[in-house]
Design a protein around this motif. Structure first.
Motif: not given
Lengths: 471, 233
Positions: A328, A396, A399-400, A403-404, A423, A426-427
């Motif tokens: 990240q 973004e 990042r998702e 982060e996961d 996952l 959900s993006n």
């Protein structure tokens, strides 16, 4: 009273000239063909865009179980929505591309430009309404107007008109008004077809505003040619001289100046070639953290600082996945690097555009092109607006995913961690948000003002030729 | 009605008109004779304010043409040697347009009546002017004068190129116009027509009015002699 009589008379005489009807019909047919083919192209591309976007989303969600960072490299696509107003003025769209590949670590250039699918001949110009307005309408006006005054002077008609007690100013403005009526009659018929097209394709209110302004810009452009044609006709020594002068201006304004200024702009403000550009980016990237290279000095320094901050020398003791964090941080650094270099390119483009805008002093065509593309949302600025949103979406999304990885790949789940449909579905899917119409159009106000100035000055020139006292 | 007082016009250093004084009263036909370049057309152009004088004034019913050209022109009907009309319009449409510009709005029947009075048959009046002979076009010019009930008629060699019959017809129309009270100033080379139609004749030479004659006081042959004497001098 004399003025309206002159206008009606001019229209009657123009209409009875054998060439007028043919010219009128040719331009009308070309306009309709361009609008219909544009509409068909729009419908086809809109469907293709929807299908491609749906497929890209399906592939993203159904890519199977994998490490989130593998998914980041697997990537997805952002598609530039098909712009309805591009039917009227495709601008730079055929050249800028329609989709961006979004992946980890890098900003990509757009790919799949429509021009790639066409023959090299299509670079000479497609039959779009903008092409007809830019090149053919001025010619149509010149052919209607070049002999208007000089013929009457040569034949003695002008003396007959003046002998009735009519002012030369009224004669010239009457001729201008008649030409306006003819040109607007043709143009507004087309504009009405365009309006119906907007209505049937469910255009947004902003599209109507931008469409109306675009049409207004073209009207001002035609006005310049109407006034100049009559002015030259009033000043020239012969019909042939008037025609040569006006065609010379047409060539200069529509062909020579825009082309020469483009070449000059590219030469004065060159864009670096792809290899040099990529080398510069690579060099810049080597100065920061690289999430994929644990041996890099910057990566090691960051790793050590994180471990030290948590009082451990074993990444497994951390409450999060260190690789996820490093990826990240690396992504954020890479974004800064790409933003910096993309901004350099954008600055060069802005300098080139500035020089092009300067050519408006001698070429109203440059001016109307800038204004029309801006209103249609098909200029470089519109493409950059899409690219910026796609880039923000990419950041973004990365990042998702990182982060996961950080949150879930910890402890005994660190080895061989995979994420799946839960996952990826959900993006949020990429949705381009067009700019606010008012603030967008305000940025092009200067071009509208300059067009108005050109139209006003050309009308002033026409009126100045009415001061001639001896005929 | 038409009056020139000390009218002078220069083209560069060339004096095209020098101190011209003449008056054309209502009902009078004043014929200007002279060689090419004598100043006949220049005189007419000054009354129409197509050119500006260096000295003197051209008055139309007391209005100074150079200062109030539009007002002066509204009182005049102008018929040049080759009357320019719109070829794609009919004689009737041309007449309707030109009289409308002069502020006279008439019905088609009234305009056709004017054309008939000028000697143009109704069927010809509705055909495009592109197919008209010169004589027919000149008749449209006369119809303009009739329709406008003109006070002054300026004619610049109107019978030049007309066949004798058409010339004679045109001269009769002029006589009718003068009988209606129009003041007519006609530049011409046609001595015979000037003597037949005119009430007075002015012979111009190098921009000056060399001699003025009353047509009733002179015969055709005397007029020719006087004219040739001035031309040869």
């Amino acid at each position: 009273m004399a003025f309206s009589l002159l206008v009606k008379h001019e229209l009657k005489v123009l209409w009875r000239e054998p060439g007028t009807k043919v010219l009128f019909a040719v331009v009308l047919v070309l306009l309709l063909v361009s609008a219909l083919s544009g509409a068909a192209y729009y419908t086809e591309k809109k469907q293709e865009h929807a299908d491609a976007a749906e497929l890209a989303r399906h592939l993203w969600e159904q890519q199977g179980d994998k490490n989130p960072h593998s998914a980041a490299h697997y990537g997805t696509h952002a598609f530039k929505p098909v712009n309805l107003l591009a039917v009227f003025d495709p601008g730079t769209e055929p050249f800028t591309g329609v989709s961006l590949f979004l992946e980890a670590h890098r900003q990509n250039f757009a790919v799949h430009s429509p021009i790639e699918d066409r023959s090299s001949l299509s670079r000479f110009g497609q039959l779009t309404p903008a092409f007809i307005f830019t090149f053919l309408f001025p010619l149509f006006i010149i052919f209607l107007g070049y002999r208007s005054v000089i013929y009457e002077r040569e034949s003695g008609m002008l003396r007959m008109l003046l002998a009735q007690g009519v002012r030369l100013r009224d004669i010239l403005t009457g001729k201008a008004a008649a030409l306006w009526v003819v040109v607007l009659g043709l143009f507004l018929s087309f504009a009405l077809v365009g309006l119906l097209l907007l209505a049937f394709t469910g255009a947004a209110a902003a599209d109507y505003l931008r469409y109306a302004l675009m049409m207004l810009g073209w009207m001002l452009y035609f006005g310049i040619f109407i006034h100049l044609s009559l002015w030259v006709s009033a000043k020239a020594g012969s019909q042939a001289q008037a025609l040569v002068l006006l065609l010379g201006f047409w060539v200069m304004s529509t062909l020579l100046v825009p082309r020469l200024v483009t070449v000059a702009a590219e030469s004065m403000h060159p864009v670096p070639d792809t290899i040099t550009f990529q080398q510069e980016i690579r060099q810049h990237l080597s100065e920061g953290i690289d999430g994929h290279n644990p041996l890099s000095t910057h990566t090691q320094a960051f790793r050590d600082s994180v471990l030290a901050a948590h009082g451990t020398d074993n990444p497994a003791d951390l409450p999060f996945n260190l690789s996820g964090l490093m990826l990240q941080v690396s992504e954020e650094f890479e974004k800064e690097v790409f933003d910096y270099h993309m901004a350099r390119i954008a600055a060069i483009h802005a300098q080139q555009l500035g020089l092009f805008a300067l050519s408006a002093v001698v070429s109203p065509t440059s001016l109307v092109r800038l204004f029309s593309m801006g209103m249609a949302g098909t200029d470089i600025a519109a493409f950059n607006h899409f690219r910026d949103q796609a880039e923000a979406y990419r950041i973004e999304l990365m990042r998702e995913l990182n982060e996961d990885l950080m949150v879930h790949a910890v402890g005994d789940r660190a080895q061989g961690y995979t994420a799946g449909y839960e996952l990826f579905s959900s993006n949020v899917a990429f949705q381009y948000q067009p700019p606010d119409a008012l603030s967008w159009t305000a940025a092009y106000f200067k071009y509208a003002l300059l067009l108005l100035l050109w139209t006003g000055l050309s009308f002033g020139l026409l009126l100045s030729s009415a001061k001639k006292t001896e005929v | 009605m038409l009056e020139a007082r000390g009218l002078t016009k220069m083209y560069g250093t060339h004096k095209a008109l020098e101190d011209l004084n003449l008056t054309v009263k209502p009902g009078e036909v004043y014929c200007l004779l002279g060689a090419n370049g004598a100043g006949k057309t220049t005189t007419i152009n000054l009354f129409l304010s197509f050119i500006s004088p260096e000295g003197g004034v051209a008055l139309v019913n007391g209005i100074e043409a150079a200062k109030q050209p539009d007002e002066a022109r509204r009182l005049i009907t102008y018929i040049p040697e080759n009357l320019s009309l719109y070829p794609s319009l009919s004689g009737l449409e041309n007449l309707q347009f030109f009289t409308g510009l002069a502020g006279k709005f008439m019905t088609d029947e009234q305009l056709l009546q004017c054309l008939t009075e000028a000697g143009l048959p109704a069927d010809a009046a509705k055909r495009p002017v592109g197919g008209y002979s010169k004589g027919m076009r000149q008749k449209v010019g006369i119809a303009m004068a009739i329709a406008r009930d003109t006070r002054a008629l300026l004619l610049d060699e109107p019978t030049s190129g007309l066949d004798p019959s058409a010339g004679n017809e045109f001269a009769q129309l002029l006589s009718e116009m003068s009988a209606r009270g129009a003041a007519i100033l006609m530049a011409t080379h046609d001595l015979f027509r000037a003597k037949e139609t005119g009430t007075r004749i002015g012979i111009m030479k190098r921009g000056r009015l060399a001699e003025e004659l009353r047509t009733e006081d002179i015969s055709h042959s005397d007029l020719e002699s006087v004219y040739l004497k001035h031309i040869r001098e």
